[in-house]
Write a protein that holds these residues in place. Structure first.
Motif, PDB file in Angstrom:
ATOM      1  N   LEU A 109      31.438  31.394  29.514  1.00  0.00           N
ATOM      2  CA  LEU A 109      32.642  30.569  29.461  1.00  0.00           C
ATOM      3  C   LEU A 109      33.812  31.277  30.151  1.00  0.00           C
ATOM      4  CD1 LEU A 109      33.785  27.924  28.468  1.00  0.00           C
ATOM      5  CD2 LEU A 109      34.264  28.996  26.258  1.00  0.00           C
ATOM      6  N   ALA A 110      33.911  32.587  29.947  1.00  0.00           N
ATOM      7  CA  ALA A 110      34.972  33.349  30.607  1.00  0.00           C
ATOM      8  C   ALA A 110      34.811  33.317  32.124  1.00  0.00           C
ATOM      9  CB  ALA A 110      34.955  34.796  30.100  1.00  0.00           C
ATOM     10  N   GLN A 111      33.567  33.395  32.595  1.00  0.00           N
ATOM     11  CA  GLN A 111      33.306  33.328  34.039  1.00  0.00           C
ATOM     12  C   GLN A 111      33.720  31.974  34.597  1.00  0.00           C
ATOM     13  OE1 GLN A 111      32.494  35.297  36.327  1.00  0.00           O
ATOM     14  NE2 GLN A 111      31.350  34.265  37.930  1.00  0.00           N
ATOM     15  N   ARG A 112      33.406  30.910  33.876  1.00  0.00           N
ATOM     16  CA  ARG A 112      33.783  29.564  34.333  1.00  0.00           C
ATOM     17  C   ARG A 112      35.296  29.410  34.388  1.00  0.00           C
ATOM     18  NH1 ARG A 112      29.888  25.528  34.057  1.00  0.00           N
ATOM     19  NH2 ARG A 112      31.464  23.967  33.564  1.00  0.00           N
ATOM     20  N   LEU A 113      35.979  29.938  33.410  1.00  0.00           N
ATOM     21  CA  LEU A 113      37.445  29.832  33.377  1.00  0.00           C
ATOM     22  C   LEU A 113      38.071  30.613  34.526  1.00  0.00           C
ATOM     23  CD1 LEU A 113      37.963  30.225  29.529  1.00  0.00           C
ATOM     24  CD2 LEU A 113      38.448  28.173  30.876  1.00  0.00           C
ATOM     25  N   GLY A 114      37.499  31.789  34.831  1.00  0.00           N
ATOM     26  CA  GLY A 114      38.058  32.608  35.908  1.00  0.00           C
ATOM     27  C   GLY A 114      37.971  31.952  37.267  1.00  0.00           C
ATOM     28  N   LEU A 115      36.990  31.079  37.454  1.00  0.00           N
ATOM     29  CA  LEU A 115      36.788  30.442  38.759  1.00  0.00           C
ATOM     30  C   LEU A 115      37.599  29.160  38.934  1.00  0.00           C
ATOM     31  CD1 LEU A 115      32.927  30.948  39.151  1.00  0.00           C
ATOM     32  CD2 LEU A 115      34.750  32.203  40.280  1.00  0.00           C
ATOM     33  N   ILE A 116      38.377  28.759  37.928  1.00  0.00           N
ATOM     34  CA  ILE A 116      39.203  27.552  38.050  1.00  0.00           C
ATOM     35  C   ILE A 116      40.419  27.867  38.912  1.00  0.00           C
ATOM     36  CG2 ILE A 116      40.667  25.926  36.801  1.00  0.00           C
ATOM     37  CD1 ILE A 116      38.780  26.178  34.431  1.00  0.00           C
ATOM     38  N   PRO A 117      40.602  27.191  40.054  1.00  0.00           N
ATOM     39  CA  PRO A 117      41.780  27.461  40.903  1.00  0.00           C
ATOM     40  C   PRO A 117      43.063  27.032  40.195  1.00  0.00           C
ATOM     41  CG  PRO A 117      40.081  26.220  42.093  1.00  0.00           C
ATOM     42  CD  PRO A 117      39.713  26.185  40.649  1.00  0.00           C
ATOM     43  N   ALA A 183      39.776  21.106  32.413  1.00  0.00           N
ATOM     44  CA  ALA A 183      40.810  22.069  32.822  1.00  0.00           C
ATOM     45  C   ALA A 183      42.198  21.611  32.386  1.00  0.00           C
ATOM     46  CB  ALA A 183      40.762  22.257  34.341  1.00  0.00           C
ATOM     47  N   SER A 184      42.389  20.325  32.213  1.00  0.00           N
ATOM     48  CA  SER A 184      43.695  19.808  31.779  1.00  0.00           C
ATOM     49  C   SER A 184      44.037  20.236  30.356  1.00  0.00           C
ATOM     50  CB  SER A 184      43.704  18.284  31.874  1.00  0.00           C
ATOM     51  OG  SER A 184      42.646  17.722  31.100  1.00  0.00           O
ATOM     52  N   ASP A 185      43.042  20.707  29.601  1.00  0.00           N
ATOM     53  CA  ASP A 185      43.295  21.166  28.238  1.00  0.00           C
ATOM     54  C   ASP A 185      43.895  22.572  28.203  1.00  0.00           C
ATOM     55  OD1 ASP A 185      42.281  18.845  26.908  1.00  0.00           O
ATOM     56  OD2 ASP A 185      40.252  19.521  27.398  1.00  0.00           O
ATOM     57  N   ILE A 186      43.947  23.251  29.345  1.00  0.00           N
ATOM     58  CA  ILE A 186      44.550  24.574  29.423  1.00  0.00           C
ATOM     59  C   ILE A 186      46.065  24.407  29.470  1.00  0.00           C
ATOM     60  CG2 ILE A 186      44.766  26.659  30.820  1.00  0.00           C
ATOM     61  CD1 ILE A 186      41.943  26.197  31.826  1.00  0.00           C
ATOM     62  N   THR A 187      46.764  25.102  28.610  1.00  0.00           N
ATOM     63  CA  THR A 187      48.233  24.985  28.528  1.00  0.00           C
ATOM     64  C   THR A 187      48.896  26.288  28.954  1.00  0.00           C
ATOM     65  OG1 THR A 187      48.174  25.616  26.184  1.00  0.00           O
ATOM     66  CG2 THR A 187      48.123  23.258  26.705  1.00  0.00           C
ATOM     67  N   PHE A 188      50.058  26.148  29.561  1.00  0.00           N
ATOM     68  CA  PHE A 188      50.823  27.291  30.076  1.00  0.00           C
ATOM     69  C   PHE A 188      51.931  27.643  29.093  1.00  0.00           C
ATOM     70  CE2 PHE A 188      54.546  28.405  32.973  1.00  0.00           C
ATOM     71  CZ  PHE A 188      54.232  29.756  33.005  1.00  0.00           C
TER      72      PHE A 188
END
Length: 374
Positions: A109-117, A183-188
């Protein structure tokens, strides 16, 4: 002894790399590219300005195509390599897993997250400093996370049953809440001075919000904190600002002997659509001696329309009827670039960033050369 002055015909010949059925010819073998014995090739700024040209073919936000004319291959390739490996961007580097009960392992899961532009304010990215990673020998040697070197994102999603789902519903997206994590669930979560740089449309966010990260079922939960840092593609591909950065040489097609009638139609089919066209032979051409068109007035002849679209497949060289009638080549100093941005920068801005980096590298090399000569 005065330097030799080559004819224009010789200069044109040198520009073309010959593409034959099984070989490539006219590849320069001089000690310095473009320099020939007995001739003066001293570099002059005015001459470079007159010879160098830039032509844009397409300029979209994520995809640009343009030509650089009048450069050496070494410089053209330097821009390509800088685009892929040395333009800094922001990417997820550290993933702190608080809870992950999905079927995807933490490291996957961490690998997938790291590859999100990711995208955000370019001004803010330039303001940020480099994050120094700790070494194995000295775990405490790394940088301390701060607002100027680390961006914090969070991902917190829990799947629950949808009480309003229709009876007999089979679609998990309707049967459950948050069945798919995007990816839209990621918040800044800006901190410190980041609130000044990363605001509004310039906030740090995924380029494509519809990237699927994981699938959940009721009682499964993902809670993570993601730390993003600046990096370059030479360290990891996730930091590369381009999906593709390629160039090719401009194709050159010369019809040296007339191709008429059915042969012309067959010749056109040997190339991509739009490269070769058919035109009627005029009365003037048919009446000209030794033109090859005598007695063929009104018939179709093959003409080169747009060599830019050619892929140099050499298909026409396979047919006996076209032997000695066509010469294929590539223009050695005409580079056609295709740059596809991952989203942090606009595609046309990316090339300008590569130019800036090359200028800095040259200035650094010049300073080092000056220090050696002292």
């Amino acid at each position: 002894m005065a330097p030799l002055i080559p004819s224009q015909e010789e200069l044109d010949r040198r520009r073309i790399i010959g593409i034959n059925a099984e070989t490539v010819t006219n590849i320069p073998s001089t000690d310095f590219p473009g320099h020939w014995p007995g001739e003066s090739h001293e570099w002059a700024l005015e001459k470079f300005k007159n010879d160098f040209k830039v032509e844009f073919h397409r300029n979209d936000r994520f995809d640009a195509s343009f030509s650089l004319i009048g450069l050496d291959a070494a410089i053209a390739n330097a821009f390509r390599r800088i685009l892929m490996a040395e333009v800094p961007t922001l990417a997820i580097e550290y993933v702190f897993v608080h809870n992950n009960t999905s079927v995807i392992q933490d490291e996957v899961l961490a690998q997938r997250l790291g590859l999100i532009p990711l995208k955000g304010s370019v001004e803010g990215l330039n303001w940020m400093r480099w994050f120094k990673k700790p070494t194995e020998d000295d775990p405490d040697s790394g940088s301390t996370p701060s607002d100027y070197n680390t961006v914090v994102l969070r991902l917190g999603v829990e799947c629950t049953e949808n009480p309003n789902a229709a009876p007999g519903e089979q679609d998990p997206r309707k049967l459950y809440n948050n069945a798919h994590v995007y990816a839209s669930d990621i918040t800044f979560h800006p901190v410190g001075r980041q609130e000044q740089f990363f605001v509004g449309d310039g906030a740090i966010q995924p380029v494509n919000p519809d990237i699927l990260i994981a699938k959940l079922r009721p009682k499964q939960k993902i809670e993570m904190e993601l730390h993003c840092i600046k990096g370059i593609g030479a360290d990891h591909a996730k930091f590369s600002p381009v999906a593709t950065a390629t160039y090719r040489l401009m194709p050159d097609i010369k019809i040296v002997r007339p191709i008429i009638g059915e042969d012309a139609k067959k010749f056109a089919k040997c190339f991509p659509k739009g490269v070769i066209g058919l035109e009627p032979i005029t009365r003037e051409e048919a009446s000209r001696k030794d033109s090859g068109y005598e007695g063929h007035e009104g018939e179709q002849k093959a003409v080169v329309v747009d060599p830019f679209k050619d892929t140099v497949s050499r298909e026409c060289l396979r047919h006996e009827e076209f032997q000695d009638k066509v010469k294929l080549g590539r223009v050695r100093d005409h580079f056609i670039y295709n740059v596809e941005s991952t989203g942090q920068f606009d595609s046309d801005v990316l090339f300008l960033e590569s130019v800036k980096i090359l200028k800095l590298k040259c200035a650094r090399w010049k300073r080092g050369l000056t220090d050696i000569t002292r």
